[in-house]
Design a protein around this motif. Structure first.
Motif, short mmCIF file in Angstrom:
data_model
loop_
_atom_site.label_atom_id
_atom_site.label_comp_id
_atom_site.label_asym_id
_atom_site.label_seq_id
_atom_site.Cartn_x
_atom_site.Cartn_y
_atom_site.Cartn_z
N PHE A 108 -6.31 -3.12 -6.07
CA PHE A 108 -6.09 -1.73 -5.73
C PHE A 108 -5.76 -0.95 -7.00
O PHE A 108 -5.02 -1.44 -7.85
CB PHE A 108 -4.92 -1.58 -4.75
N ALA A 161 -6.83 0.59 6.11
CA ALA A 161 -6.47 1.47 5.00
C ALA A 161 -7.74 1.75 4.22
O ALA A 161 -8.22 0.88 3.49
CB ALA A 161 -5.42 0.82 4.11
N ASP A 162 -8.29 2.94 4.42
CA ASP A 162 -9.53 3.32 3.76
C ASP A 162 -10.59 2.25 4.02
O ASP A 162 -10.94 2.02 5.17
CB ASP A 162 -9.29 3.58 2.28
N LEU A 192 0.83 -1.21 0.00
CA LEU A 192 0.00 0.00 0.00
C LEU A 192 0.86 1.25 0.00
O LEU A 192 0.48 2.27 -0.59
CB LEU A 192 -0.96 -0.01 1.19
N ILE A 225 -1.16 4.81 -0.40
CA ILE A 225 -2.37 4.60 0.39
C ILE A 225 -1.96 4.56 1.86
O ILE A 225 -1.23 3.66 2.28
CB ILE A 225 -3.09 3.30 0.00
N ASP A 239 -12.67 10.45 -6.08
CA ASP A 239 -11.71 9.75 -5.24
C ASP A 239 -12.39 8.91 -4.17
O ASP A 239 -11.95 7.84 -3.82
CB ASP A 239 -10.76 10.73 -4.57
#
Length: 135
Positions: A64, A46-47, A30, A35, A125
């Protein structure tokens, strides 16, 4: 309070057998995709992605988005260096014109991909959720 979430998936929860090894792998791959991750002794986030330890382990395919071909190559190299196993070197795929991807197995056998869609552009986004925190 503000949360950023994806447009289709609210979140993905993975269960790892060896959380330390899994955190090492995901922080490496990531990081190559810019990220950010958040972690403590019990998880890595992560998000939309949440990873903790437990049984049964998950077996899924994750993809991703990468900014360009170089990011896909960095993802693949970093994942191999962090204990991942190759499941497809960086290169063009026949899924659609411009699809450039690499595939790795994470320490638990999940199939993890980085993909650049060529000239395609994202419409947003993320979705931003704004609300008052409870209590």
């Amino acid at each position: 309070m503000e949360l950023k979430r994806g447009r289709l998936i609210d979140h993905i929860h993975l269960r790892a057998r060896d959380l330390a090894a899994t955190k090492r792998f995901y922080k490496a791959v990531l990081g190559t995709l810019d990220i950010p991750v958040d972690e403590d002794d019990t998880h890595l986030a992560a998000d939309e992605l949440w990873i903790d330890a437990g049984e049964p382990r998950t077996h899924v395919h994750l993809a991703f988005q990468a900014r360009d071909h170089d990011a896909v190559r960095r993802f693949h190299a970093a994942g191999l260096a962090a204990g991942g196993r190759d499941n497809g070197e960086p290169g063009e795929r026949a899924y659609h014109p411009g699809y450039y991807a690499a595939f790795l197995f994470d320490p638990d056998g999940n199939n993890v991909e980085a993909v650049h869609h060529g000239p395609a552009q994202r419409s947003a986004d993320a979705v931003t959720l704004t609300f008052d925190a409870p209590g």
